[in-house]
Design a protein around this motif. Structure first.
Motif, PDB file in Angstrom:
ATOM      1  N   GLY A  26      19.790 -30.970 -75.394  1.00  0.00           N
ATOM      2  CA  GLY A  26      20.215 -29.737 -74.834  1.00  0.00           C
ATOM      3  C   GLY A  26      19.206 -29.221 -73.716  1.00  0.00           C
ATOM      4  N   VAL A  27      17.937 -29.570 -73.625  1.00  0.00           N
ATOM      5  CA  VAL A  27      16.899 -29.203 -72.769  1.00  0.00           C
ATOM      6  C   VAL A  27      17.163 -30.257 -71.513  1.00  0.00           C
ATOM      7  N   ILE A  28      17.672 -31.343 -71.580  1.00  0.00           N
ATOM      8  CA  ILE A  28      17.892 -32.078 -70.368  1.00  0.00           C
ATOM      9  C   ILE A  28      19.064 -31.489 -69.777  1.00  0.00           C
ATOM     10  N   ALA A  29      20.258 -31.246 -70.421  1.00  0.00           N
ATOM     11  CA  ALA A  29      21.418 -30.533 -69.786  1.00  0.00           C
ATOM     12  C   ALA A  29      21.038 -29.224 -69.095  1.00  0.00           C
ATOM     13  N   VAL A  30      20.052 -28.412 -69.706  1.00  0.00           N
ATOM     14  CA  VAL A  30      19.611 -27.215 -69.106  1.00  0.00           C
ATOM     15  C   VAL A  30      19.220 -27.480 -67.758  1.00  0.00           C
ATOM     16  N   LYS A  31      18.030 -28.475 -67.773  1.00  0.00           N
ATOM     17  CA  LYS A  31      17.485 -28.934 -66.430  1.00  0.00           C
ATOM     18  C   LYS A  31      18.358 -29.375 -65.397  1.00  0.00           C
ATOM     19  N   GLU A  32      19.372 -30.220 -65.936  1.00  0.00           N
ATOM     20  CA  GLU A  32      20.343 -30.584 -64.955  1.00  0.00           C
ATOM     21  C   GLU A  32      21.219 -29.522 -64.320  1.00  0.00           C
ATOM     22  N   GLN A  33      21.576 -28.562 -65.009  1.00  0.00           N
ATOM     23  CA  GLN A  33      22.208 -27.512 -64.565  1.00  0.00           C
ATOM     24  C   GLN A  33      21.535 -26.597 -63.832  1.00  0.00           C
ATOM     25  N   ALA A  34      20.215 -26.431 -64.118  1.00  0.00           N
ATOM     26  CA  ALA A  34      19.371 -25.523 -63.067  1.00  0.00           C
ATOM     27  C   ALA A  34      19.031 -26.501 -61.737  1.00  0.00           C
ATOM     28  N   GLY A  35      19.281 -27.625 -61.942  1.00  0.00           N
ATOM     29  CA  GLY A  35      18.865 -28.453 -60.568  1.00  0.00           C
ATOM     30  C   GLY A  35      20.440 -28.284 -59.785  1.00  0.00           C
ATOM     31  N   LEU A  36      21.440 -28.414 -60.286  1.00  0.00           N
ATOM     32  CA  LEU A  36      22.681 -28.143 -59.689  1.00  0.00           C
ATOM     33  C   LEU A  36      22.819 -26.597 -59.296  1.00  0.00           C
ATOM     34  N   LEU A  37      22.300 -25.824 -59.728  1.00  0.00           N
ATOM     35  CA  LEU A  37      22.367 -24.374 -59.250  1.00  0.00           C
ATOM     36  C   LEU A  37      21.555 -24.084 -58.182  1.00  0.00           C
ATOM     37  N   LEU A  38      20.204 -24.877 -58.172  1.00  0.00           N
ATOM     38  CA  LEU A  38      19.252 -24.590 -57.146  1.00  0.00           C
ATOM     39  C   LEU A  38      20.054 -25.327 -55.994  1.00  0.00           C
ATOM     40  N   LYS A  39      20.643 -26.415 -56.154  1.00  0.00           N
ATOM     41  CA  LYS A  39      21.298 -27.173 -54.714  1.00  0.00           C
ATOM     42  C   LYS A  39      22.341 -26.098 -54.253  1.00  0.00           C
ATOM     43  N   HIS A  40      22.951 -25.540 -55.338  1.00  0.00           N
ATOM     44  CA  HIS A  40      23.961 -24.677 -54.616  1.00  0.00           C
ATOM     45  C   HIS A  40      23.592 -23.241 -54.030  1.00  0.00           C
ATOM     46  N   ILE A  41      22.676 -22.813 -54.747  1.00  0.00           N
ATOM     47  CA  ILE A  41      21.944 -21.520 -53.862  1.00  0.00           C
ATOM     48  C   ILE A  41      21.230 -22.019 -52.531  1.00  0.00           C
ATOM     49  N   THR A  42      20.742 -23.139 -52.551  1.00  0.00           N
ATOM     50  CA  THR A  42      19.948 -23.498 -51.234  1.00  0.00           C
ATOM     51  C   THR A  42      21.198 -23.528 -49.936  1.00  0.00           C
TER      52      THR A  42
END
Length: 109
Positions: free
Chosen positions: A61-77
């Motif tokens: 679950g922690v890995i999945a959340v970190k992956e989602q956070a990375g994708l969200l960061l790319k989208h925001i950028t």
């Protein structure tokens, strides 16, 4: 300690728990004094075990959340890059318009 060792005690040993350590009372030369283990050590060991267990259980679950956070960061950028492009274009357009207006009404110093 085996049952034959226990029979060597002149009286039945008793355990006394005080200040996080265990004393064996009435053990004669066979282990009298504090044991080499305390409740603090036991609690520390139990905490380490439970921490590892929880980390192992929740790791996917922690890995999945970190992956989602990375994708969200790319989208925001990416969104901010688009906003910068729009603002840069707007700035250039307004600057050109002001320059044109300035040419229409030259100032004489």
């Amino acid at each position: 300690m085996t049952s034959s060792e226990i029979s060597h005690f002149p009286q039945q040993p008793t355990l006394k728990i005080q200040h996080g350590a265990i004393d064996i009372l009435g053990a004669g030369g066979y282990g009298s004094g504090q044991l080499c283990f305390s409740f603090q050590d036991q609690l520390k060991s139990e905490l380490e075990y439970l921490t590892e267990k929880v980390e192992h259980k929740h790791k996917p679950g922690v890995i999945a959340v970190k992956e989602q956070a990375g994708l969200l960061l790319k989208h925001i950028t990416s969104e901010f890059e688009q906003i910068r492009k729009v603002l840069d274009k707007k700035e250039k357009d307004l600057t050109r318009a002001l320059e044109r207006e300035g040419r229409k009404y030259p100032t004489h110093d």
